[in-house]
Design an enzyme around this catalytic site. Structure first.
Site, short mmCIF file in Angstrom:
data_model
loop_
_atom_site.label_atom_id
_atom_site.label_comp_id
_atom_site.label_asym_id
_atom_site.label_seq_id
_atom_site.Cartn_x
_atom_site.Cartn_y
_atom_site.Cartn_z
N ASP A 128 0.84 -1.19 0.00
CA ASP A 128 0.00 0.00 0.00
C ASP A 128 0.89 1.25 0.00
O ASP A 128 1.88 1.32 0.73
CB ASP A 128 -0.89 -0.03 1.26
CG ASP A 128 -1.88 1.10 1.33
OD1 ASP A 128 -2.79 1.14 0.47
OD2 ASP A 128 -1.75 1.95 2.22
N GLU B 155 1.58 -0.21 -4.97
CA GLU B 155 0.63 0.83 -5.34
C GLU B 155 1.38 2.16 -5.39
O GLU B 155 1.92 2.62 -4.38
CB GLU B 155 -0.50 0.92 -4.32
CG GLU B 155 -1.47 2.06 -4.60
CD GLU B 155 -2.36 2.41 -3.41
OE1 GLU B 155 -3.51 2.84 -3.64
OE2 GLU B 155 -1.91 2.27 -2.25
#
Length: 583
Positions: free
Chosen positions: A206, A276
């Site tokens: 993330d 990401e």
């Protein structure tokens, strides 16, 4: 059949990854929240799609201020999702079905209830005093610089105990870790090792470019709009986009940490990472830096295809830009995930058009070079849910309502059985988010009985992709067209395939470029665009695939193509063409 666990270090290259949002997938204990046992129960559905891996959004211990992206213990399961034993059972079943398991790692920040932060904030001299980004105020008491939080307001929060500010890129309850501290890196990698030892196959990282901030805490300059703003990281209702984020993320020191992360993974067989990257117009350059060579991330994804545009020009621009910039890396493409409006609602102009768009979008995605990521429910063609303000749970949406409705609309529970309460998601009295009627009507059991459903189209399309080596990792070359069409070839081991997609609402013709001759047309699932001795004729929102031959088309091939032309029917009210098979 999905790829088998083990035995192929490059299994991730060209893989199809299915994202599971655990709290919305399947509830088994009637508390209205999905859980790990629910994922285990529904793994046969995922396996039936033909995907290679699942990516699980966070299930770690958390106060759930940001739905699990605020972790208080990286090495345990939150009780609302179950236990570590439930996780082990789920992973064992996934592996039995030939499905790899990728889990989220949210390590740029923790919850303010994590023991690390509780100790760090206790005073300025404790062993973890510098594990987070702390800074003194300016002489007038204001924050040390102008950094903003993506979730609204300043990126700094005052702490009365230490009498300092701490940085947070998201909620005030999500303090940022200080990766300039080597002890923080060591501690984070220990938690990663915990899951590697448990047998997970990879990690989705993330906000992977948020780990480091500028050591000098310099203020960001204002953002100067330009033509490359398509990849901005926040809606235009959010002032976060008004800054050029030069100093609060994407620092050069991140490369060193990613090398440490990769070195740990390389001690285990067949593991992978997908990062990401949210870095505005610089995203592809960041992807290139993070995936080049074999010593950092395996692949990354950006937000380029997660916006409102579904046009040939936009998709070609994004893919060509990645080909130009990410020359020594690998990209993962997606149209939807847990952070954006579902793509059927973004791309379709009418409700009637939604299933057509759903089928066309996965056909385009499956033909692109790169790995692809699907988000639970898109295989049903689910639209974005319209929710009342009182139903919202997303702090981002609550903060910016009504200009920005947040992310709850794409996170509503998965509809399994149309005839049951909450569409079979839970037997409890209430689900954590409501299941709208229009989503319940698109349930899995309903679509199983309809051969032309979006669900069956996904299965056929993913099987088509898997059966063609050129679609897994073959070369991709765009072809110039005479109209607004998306045309390209995929090529590997002597097989060259031509794909042409008409993403417009008007019939179109594709004229072969000089030197290209069609070979055998391939039955791309759901589409029957036609071609004769002249151009390929496509209906509105249509697709076409054929082998490319070295010479001209043979008589038999021409005969087949002409038969398709003669069998094709005009579009009602138009002189164009439509595909024969109902979509």
């Amino acid at each position: 059949m999905a790829l088998q666990a083990g035995g192929n270090a490059d299994w991730w290259r060209g893989a199809v990854i299915y994202q599971v949002y655990p709290r919305s997938f399947q509830d088994t204990n009637s508390d209205g929240l999905g859980d790990l046992k629910g994922i285990t129960r529904r793994l046969p559905h995922i396996a039936s799609l033909g995907v290679d891996a699942i990516w699980l959004s966070p299930f770690f211990k958390s106060p759930m201020a940001d739905m699990g992206y605020d972790v208080s213990d990286y090495c345990d399961v939150d009780p609302i999702f179950g236990t570590l034993a439930d996780f082990d059972e789920m992973m064992a079943e996934a592996h039995r079905l030939g499905i790899k398991v990728i889990i989220d790692q949210v390590i740029s920040h923790t919850s303010d209830r994590h023991p690390w932060f509780i100790e760090s904030r206790s005073n300025r001299t404790n062993p973890k005093a510098d594990w987070y980004v702390w800074a003194d105020p300016k002489p007038d008491g204001t924050a040390p610089n102008n950094w903003l939080s993506i979730f609204g307001g300043p990126g700094w929060e005052w702490d009365g105990v230490r009498r300092q500010y701490y940085q947070h890129n998201f909620l005030t309850s999500q303090p940022d870790l200080n990766f300039h501290c080597n002890e923080v890196q060591d501690a984070v990698l220990e938690t990663v090792k915990f899951w590697l030892d448990r047998g997970v196959d990879g990690f989705r990282l993330d906000t992977v470019n948020y780990y480091f901030c500028d050591k000098q805490l310099r203020s960001n300059p204002p953002h100067e709009p330009d033509a490359s703003d398509g990849g901005l990281d926040a809606p235009d209702t959010n002032p976060y986009g008004m800054q050029n984020h030069l100093y609060d993320k994407t620092q050069p020191e991140n490369i060193g940490f990613l090398k440490r992360f990769r070195a740990l993974l390389d001690r285990y067989e067949d593991r992978t990472t997908v990062g990401e990257v949210g870095d505005g117009a610089r995203s592809l350059k960041t992807v290139a830096a993070y995936t080049s060579g074999d010593d950092k991330l395996h692949m990354c994804y950006t937000f380029d295809l997660l916006g409102p545009d579904f046009t040939a020009a936009h998709i070609r621009s994004c893919v060509e830009a990645s080909q130009k910039v990410v020359t020594d890396g690998w990209v993962c493409w997606a149209f939807s995930n847990h952070d954006v409006m579902r793509h059927v609602s973004r791309f379709a102009l009418t409700e009637e058009e939604r299933p057509v768009i759903a089928k066309l979008a996965i056909s385009v995605l499956a033909a692109l070079r790169g790995s692809i990521c699907l988000y639970q429910g898109e295989e049903l063609g689910l639209p974005e849910a319209e929710l009342a303000f009182e139903d919202l749970r997303d702090p981002y949406g609550i903060r910016f309502w009504p200009a920005f409705k947040g992310r709850d609309g794409c996170r509503t529970p998965m509809p399994w059985e149309a005839g049951k309460a909450h569409a079979g998601f839970t037997s409890g009295e209430k689900s954590w988010l409501p299941v709208p009627y229009e989503q319940a009507a698109l349930s899995v059991d309903t679509q199983e009985d309809i051969d032309s459903s979006v669900l069956h189209h996904y299965r056929r399309t993913l099987a088509f992709r898997k059966s063609r080596p050129a679609l897994i990792d073959g070369e991709m070359t765009f072809v110039g067209t005479n109209q607004d069409l998306l045309a390209f070839t995929r090529e590997k081991s002597g097989e060259k395939l031509l794909f042409v997609f008409n993403l417009t609402r008007k019939p179109a013709e594709f004229r072969l470029p000089d030197g290209m001759a069609l070979g055998e047309p391939l039955a791309m699932p759901g589409f029957e665009a036609v071609a004769g001795a002249g151009p390929v004729r496509l209906a509105a929102l249509d697709g076409f695939c054929a082998r490319v031959s070295a010479g001209g088309a043979s008589g038999d091939v021409l005969s087949k193509l002409l038969d398709k032309v003669s069998d094709a029917e005009p579009v009602e009210g138009d002189e164009g063409w439509r595909q024969i098979e109902a979509r």
